[in-house]
Design a protein around this motif. Structure first.
Motif, PDB file in Angstrom:
ATOM      1  N   HIS A   1      45.975  34.921  20.820  1.00 10.04           N
ATOM      2  CA  HIS A   1      46.746  33.696  20.920  1.00 10.04           C
ATOM      3  C   HIS A   1      46.059  32.445  21.121  1.00 10.04           C
ATOM      4  O   HIS A   1      46.452  31.581  21.310  1.00 10.04           O
ATOM      5  N   LYS A   2      44.532  32.752  21.785  1.00  8.15           N
ATOM      6  CA  LYS A   2      43.996  31.491  22.113  1.00  8.15           C
ATOM      7  C   LYS A   2      44.621  30.994  23.279  1.00  8.15           C
ATOM      8  O   LYS A   2      44.867  29.779  23.514  1.00  8.15           O
ATOM      9  N   GLY A   3      45.232  31.931  24.101  1.00  9.08           N
ATOM     10  CA  GLY A   3      46.004  31.293  25.332  1.00  9.08           C
ATOM     11  C   GLY A   3      45.301  31.352  26.442  1.00  9.08           C
ATOM     12  O   GLY A   3      44.006  31.739  26.727  1.00  9.08           O
ATOM     13  N   VAL A   4      45.860  31.205  27.637  1.00  7.71           N
ATOM     14  CA  VAL A   4      45.255  31.056  28.754  1.00  7.71           C
ATOM     15  C   VAL A   4      45.883  32.043  29.667  1.00  7.71           C
ATOM     16  O   VAL A   4      47.427  32.052  29.854  1.00  7.71           O
ATOM     17  N   ARG A   5      45.250  32.900  30.446  1.00  2.43           N
ATOM     18  CA  ARG A   5      45.668  33.939  31.237  1.00  2.43           C
ATOM     19  C   ARG A   5      45.664  33.637  32.708  1.00  2.43           C
ATOM     20  O   ARG A   5      44.905  33.056  33.221  1.00  2.43           O
ATOM     21  N   PHE A   6      46.879  33.948  33.432  1.00  2.00           N
ATOM     22  CA  PHE A   6      47.086  33.532  34.766  1.00  2.00           C
ATOM     23  C   PHE A   6      47.187  34.977  35.547  1.00  2.00           C
ATOM     24  O   PHE A   6      48.146  35.483  35.590  1.00  2.00           O
ATOM     25  N   SER A   7      46.140  35.107  36.127  1.00  3.76           N
ATOM     26  CA  SER A   7      46.002  36.469  37.227  1.00  3.76           C
ATOM     27  C   SER A   7      45.850  36.047  38.640  1.00  3.76           C
ATOM     28  O   SER A   7      44.841  35.590  39.037  1.00  3.76           O
ATOM     29  N   PRO A   8      46.653  36.082  39.780  1.00  4.27           N
ATOM     30  CA  PRO A   8      46.653  35.923  40.936  1.00  4.27           C
ATOM     31  C   PRO A   8      45.488  36.491  41.481  1.00  4.27           C
ATOM     32  O   PRO A   8      44.603  36.080  42.481  1.00  4.27           O
ATOM     33  N   ASP A   9      45.325  37.761  41.249  1.00  2.00           N
ATOM     34  CA  ASP A   9      44.097  38.790  41.698  1.00  2.00           C
ATOM     35  C   ASP A   9      42.947  38.194  41.271  1.00  2.00           C
ATOM     36  O   ASP A   9      42.024  38.179  42.027  1.00  2.00           O
ATOM     37  N   ASP A  10      42.681  37.828  40.110  1.00  2.00           N
ATOM     38  CA  ASP A  10      41.355  36.872  39.656  1.00  2.00           C
ATOM     39  C   ASP A  10      40.971  35.901  40.458  1.00  2.00           C
ATOM     40  O   ASP A  10      39.894  35.919  40.839  1.00  2.00           O
ATOM     41  N   TRP A  11      42.113  34.786  40.605  1.00  2.00           N
ATOM     42  CA  TRP A  11      41.885  33.809  41.428  1.00  2.00           C
ATOM     43  C   TRP A  11      41.562  33.929  42.990  1.00  2.00           C
ATOM     44  O   TRP A  11      40.581  33.455  43.555  1.00  2.00           O
ATOM     45  N   MET A  12      42.245  34.811  43.475  1.00  2.00           N
ATOM     46  CA  MET A  12      42.032  35.430  44.739  1.00  2.00           C
ATOM     47  C   MET A  12      40.707  36.005  45.167  1.00  2.00           C
ATOM     48  O   MET A  12      40.066  35.787  46.165  1.00  2.00           O
ATOM     49  N   ASP A  13      40.396  37.000  44.379  1.00  2.00           N
ATOM     50  CA  ASP A  13      39.085  37.624  44.286  1.00  2.00           C
ATOM     51  C   ASP A  13      37.971  36.305  44.250  1.00  2.00           C
ATOM     52  O   ASP A  13      36.966  36.460  44.965  1.00  2.00           O
ATOM     53  N   ALA A  14      38.121  35.580  43.431  1.00  2.00           N
ATOM     54  CA  ALA A  14      37.094  34.496  42.982  1.00  2.00           C
ATOM     55  C   ALA A  14      36.924  33.522  44.413  1.00  2.00           C
ATOM     56  O   ALA A  14      35.585  33.095  44.514  1.00  2.00           O
TER      57      ALA A  14
END
Length: 159
Positions: free
Chosen positions: A30-43
């Protein structure tokens, strides 16, 4: 000129159900944007069990997702969304912006979930069988009635 219609895709399921795999595929399709709290928190070095931080990350992600939807883009929410009330709030919020909303429910047997979360080794302390069994009892699986409130998918996830 009509305003572009955004699309929200909510992916719900327990840890290890395959949400991230499907979300990544849908993001590409979809050429979209994925929102994953785990990814942000890890980062940024936040423990994945920090519920206050997770709630703050999800609020920020929802603000960003709404901006994308208002511009006619696709936002993919990969939060787990165990409670129907959480899914309802996301659906209603997206619809208030004129967006279409899809719900994808990911499920797998406890043994499969446990194998997947053990192999990824992301959580500290690790998720164990008892935690997954408790989570499974708490998870409000979408009913046919709830699923009928959502738009049909425009593109199916890859096999």
């Amino acid at each position: 000129m009509a305003q572009p219609r955004g699309r929200l895709i909510i992916i719900c399921g327990l840890p290890g159900a395959g949400k991230t795999t499907v979300a990544v595929e849908l993001t590409e399709m979809h050429k979209g944007v994925r929102f994953s709290p785990d990814d942000w928190m890890d980062a940024i070095g936040i423990n994945l069990w920090d519920e206050n931080a997770r709630a703050g990350v999800e609020r920020l992600q929802w603000q960003q997702a709404q901006s994308i939807l208002a511009l006619g883009g696709t936002a993919i929410i990969e939060w787990g969304t165990w409670a129907r009330s959480e899914r309802d709030a996301l659906r209603e919020g997206a619809r208030s912006l004129g967006a279409a909303v899809e719900l994808i429910h990911m499920d797998a047997p406890i043994d499969v979930l446990l194998d997947r979360v053990t192999r990824r080794g992301r959580e500290s302390p690790p998720i164990d069988r008892a935690m997954l069994e408790d989570a499974s009892r708490s998870f409000e699986r979408p009913t046919a009635e709830e699923l009928a409130l959502y738009d049909p998918p425009t593109k199916a996830p890859l096999p």
